[in-house]
Design a protein around this motif. Structure first.
Motif, PDB file in Angstrom:
ATOM      1  N   SER A   1      32.393  42.321  69.886  1.00  0.00           N
ATOM      2  CA  SER A   1      33.091  42.749  68.672  1.00  0.00           C
ATOM      3  C   SER A   1      33.524  44.204  68.788  1.00  0.00           C
ATOM      4  CB  SER A   1      32.194  42.555  67.451  1.00  0.00           C
ATOM      5  OG  SER A   1      31.935  41.187  67.210  1.00  0.00           O
TER       6      SER A   1
ATOM      7  N   TYR B   1      34.836  35.520  66.576  1.00  0.00           N
ATOM      8  CA  TYR B   1      34.768  36.908  66.101  1.00  0.00           C
ATOM      9  C   TYR B   1      36.132  37.574  65.942  1.00  0.00           C
ATOM     10  CZ  TYR B   1      35.495  38.069  71.051  1.00  0.00           C
ATOM     11  OH  TYR B   1      36.008  38.174  72.320  1.00  0.00           O
ATOM     12  N   VAL B   2      37.201  37.006  66.524  1.00  0.00           N
ATOM     13  CA  VAL B   2      38.542  37.579  66.417  1.00  0.00           C
ATOM     14  C   VAL B   2      39.581  36.469  66.439  1.00  0.00           C
ATOM     15  CG1 VAL B   2      38.029  39.798  67.529  1.00  0.00           C
ATOM     16  CG2 VAL B   2      38.730  37.853  68.930  1.00  0.00           C
TER      17      VAL B   2
ATOM     18  N   GLN C   1      27.679  41.602  69.157  1.00  0.00           N
ATOM     19  CA  GLN C   1      27.922  43.004  68.828  1.00  0.00           C
ATOM     20  C   GLN C   1      28.739  43.682  69.920  1.00  0.00           C
ATOM     21  OE1 GLN C   1      27.221  44.624  66.117  1.00  0.00           O
ATOM     22  NE2 GLN C   1      27.250  46.803  66.634  1.00  0.00           N
TER      23      GLN C   1
ATOM     24  N   SER D   1      37.494  33.859  71.688  1.00  0.00           N
ATOM     25  CA  SER D   1      38.632  34.400  70.948  1.00  0.00           C
ATOM     26  C   SER D   1      39.681  33.309  70.747  1.00  0.00           C
ATOM     27  CB  SER D   1      39.229  35.601  71.686  1.00  0.00           C
ATOM     28  OG  SER D   1      39.414  35.331  73.073  1.00  0.00           O
TER      29      SER D   1
ATOM     30  N   TRP E   1      39.624  40.509  62.707  1.00  0.00           N
ATOM     31  CA  TRP E   1      38.385  40.963  63.343  1.00  0.00           C
ATOM     32  C   TRP E   1      37.268  40.765  62.333  1.00  0.00           C
ATOM     33  CZ3 TRP E   1      35.401  45.747  62.616  1.00  0.00           C
ATOM     34  CH2 TRP E   1      34.532  46.044  63.670  1.00  0.00           C
TER      35      TRP E   1
ATOM     36  N   ALA F   1      30.430  36.836  62.871  1.00  0.00           N
ATOM     37  CA  ALA F   1      29.968  36.549  64.229  1.00  0.00           C
ATOM     38  C   ALA F   1      28.484  36.862  64.384  1.00  0.00           C
ATOM     39  CB  ALA F   1      30.792  37.353  65.232  1.00  0.00           C
TER      40      ALA F   1
ATOM     41  N   PRO G   1      33.360  40.778  62.649  1.00  0.00           N
ATOM     42  CA  PRO G   1      32.067  40.877  63.328  1.00  0.00           C
ATOM     43  C   PRO G   1      30.881  40.443  62.482  1.00  0.00           C
ATOM     44  CG  PRO G   1      32.862  43.051  62.710  1.00  0.00           C
ATOM     45  CD  PRO G   1      33.990  42.098  62.467  1.00  0.00           C
TER      46      PRO G   1
END
Length: 556
Positions: A95, A184-185, A92, A143, A111, A116, A113
């Motif tokens: 993100s 997450y990205v 969290q 990343s 992106w 993730a 989240p």
């Protein structure tokens, strides 16, 4: 669509292309809650240095600031393993910080989240149930550069006509997923993945320390995200400086391995013609030496050569590698014979020489003589585009994508209406191998273990001026591993620094141009990195040397 900082617009293409681009941007921002938008007033009038905005904007809790700012990957993995933080809390935090960073620097292309957080929850449940971690990266956010496939997400080869959704992970991503990493990205890269500035149709990546400067390329989205602490560990690729350039521009670590040492299977669907003569490498981008070591050791522990026969199965010893003699022989290259680095780089090199010379029992320091750089650069610019640039133009024509200025720049020496053909490619390879043989003889004559040198002709450059790849592309052509690392220096205010008397001689037209760019530019706040290079396939010894240099050069 959410507002984001833009200091120099990206050229526009055909109406059809602009419609396609806008649909992708709309899809991105549709997944971002307005509660994470920065104030429009800040976006329209940002500070030159945006690195403090994430901490001060009020969108992150004190715990999220602590998690994202005060831990490297090694420490964060330990904190999760000992249940100081949950993987969900960490996912969290990163993100949220990543989307803040994106509004300030255009560093992302995707992106996700929710995915993730779901993976982090699985990892927390596993730890609670078994008392064990999944692997050495359990819960650590990672990343990933845009072109590297992650199941269920888009990848592209630097042109919008190649953008597609992947149905499985590439080899490296699958290894890191099994080791517990949380994805997450995905991060921004330039057109064709072949600029030292990450400017693409989806946005121009800005340098967090001075938004009027480039974050570098082609892994510039990663570098900017890391500098903003929206990531602590990222994956890069490098065929001309694409890890080391952006890492240097943004004041972080970046490691380009020797080719075929780390897994790259499925990184580039359909291959890349430049690799007929110049092989791409991969490696980590991060904040500490030990995180680079963790990245490589995790990959090598998975025995990737058993799945990819291209790989050389050299075991990893990293920072624990013993050196051949008690005294490390360090060469220092102050300039390459073609371009004198701008003043902050010379200042850092002189500082490094002074620091190492203060430990005569540990280091033997000697100046390294440049070797035929102009010849190498002429060779490599042609080798990158054996088809004369036809493939690039075909990709652009498919969607009406505009050819960006730096694409025009990198193609100009190789541009042709015909392919080089078998004879031409063979001639390039023969020239490359003859050069490599001559260079290794030169290295031997200098009697050094490692070489300390610039990573670029200056600190981070102004937008659309990343012209001269000499100090990184050289090592791709001869295929030597290199690490860039931060120094205590940053560029000062305009007019505070100038070329010293001993560097007044102009070496070439390129050197003249670099000096002109320095005089007119404003590089205030740009970090200053240096580069350490080792012999081909001496990646372990390079890390052993870095460990030995660590105290003298104040390495994090």
């Amino acid at each position: 669509m959410a507002p984001f900082v833009e200091v120099l617009a990206v050229p526009t293409g055909t109406p059809e292309f602009e419609t396609l681009k806008q649909s992708i941007l709309d899809e991105f921002w549709a997944g971002v809650p307005e509660s994470l938008y920065l104030p429009e007033s800040l976006i329209k009038n940002p500070p030159k240095d945006v690195t403090a905005v994430s901490r001060e904007c009020g969108l992150l809790t004190p715990e999220e600031i602590d998690i994202t700012e005060n831990y490297d990957a090694v420490a964060l993995a330990e904190a999760i393993a000992t249940k100081k933080f949950t993987a969900v809390t960490v996912a969290q935090a990163f993100s949220k910080r990543a989307i803040i960073a994106h509004q300030l620097t255009s560093c992302l292309v995707e992106w996700f989240p929710e995915e993730a957080l779901a993976r982090a929850k699985e990892l927390d449940d596993y730890l609670e149930r078994t008392g064990k971690t999944v692997g050495p990266l359990h819960g650590v956010p990672l990343s990933v550069k845009e072109h590297m496939p992650i199941a269920g997400h888009y990848s592209a080869l630097g042109f919008l006509d190649t953008r597609h959704k992947d149905d499985h992970d590439c080899h490296m991503v699958s290894i890191f997923r099994a080791a517990g990493a949380v994805f997450y990205v995905k991060t921004n890269q330039p057109q064709g993945i072949m600029h030292l500035e990450s400017v693409a149709p989806l946005g121009r990546v800005l340098n967090p320390y001075n938004i009027n400067l480039s974050s570098g390329g082609s892994t510039g989205g990663e570098a900017a995200l890391l500098a903003m602490r929206g990531s602590i560990l990222g994956i890069g690729t490098d065929i001309g400086g694409s890890i080391r350039g952006p890492a240097a521009f943004c004041g972080i670590y970046g490691f380009k391995s020797t080719s075929y040492y780390l897994p790259q299977k499925e990184f580039l669907t359909g291959g890349f013609a430049a690799e007929l003569n110049v092989l791409c490498s991969t490696g980590p981008m991060c904040h500490t030496l030990r995180d680079m070591d963790l990245f490589v050791s995790t990959l090598k522990a998975a025995n990737p050569h058993l799945e990819d026969p291209c790989l050389i199965p050299i075991p990893w010893t990293g920072t624990t590698t013993p050196l051949p003699s008690p005294k490390l022989k360090v060469g220092i290259l102050f300039h390459d014979g073609q371009i004198v680095p701008q003043p902050p780089i010379i200042k850092a090199l002189e500082w490094a020489k002074s620091q190492l010379s203060g430990f005569p029992d540990l280091f033997e320091v000697k100046e390294f003589v440049p070797f035929r750089t102009a010849e190498l650069m002429q060779n490599i610019r042609k080798a990158y585009w054996p088809d004369g640039g036809k493939a690039v133009k075909a990709h652009l024509a498919t969607t009406g994508e505009p050819m960006l200025p730096l694409t025009q720049w990198i193609l100009k020496d190789a541009e042709s209406d015909t392919d080089a053909g078998t004879d031409g490619v063979l001639a390039m390879r023969v020239a490359r191998d003859l050069y490599r043989q001559a260079f290794v003889a030169h290295w031997n004559s200098q009697d050094i273990d490692v070489l300390l040198c610039p990573a670029f002709v200056g600190p981070a450059c102004e937008h659309e001026t990343a012209f001269y790849w000499n100090y990184t592309a050289f090592w791709n052509y001869v295929d030597y591993p290199g690490v860039v690392f931060p120094t205590p220096f940053k560029a000062g205010k305009k007019g505070e620094e100038d070329y010293k008397e001993e560097y007044q001689e102009v070496l070439s037209q390129e050197d003249k141009h670099v000096r002109e760019l320095w005089q007119k530019g404003d590089f205030e706040g740009a970090p200053v990195d240096l580069q350490l290079v080792g012999r081909k396939y001496y990646d372990n010894q390079l890390f052993g040397a870095l460990e030995k240099l660590k105290g003298a050069l104040q390495l994090p």
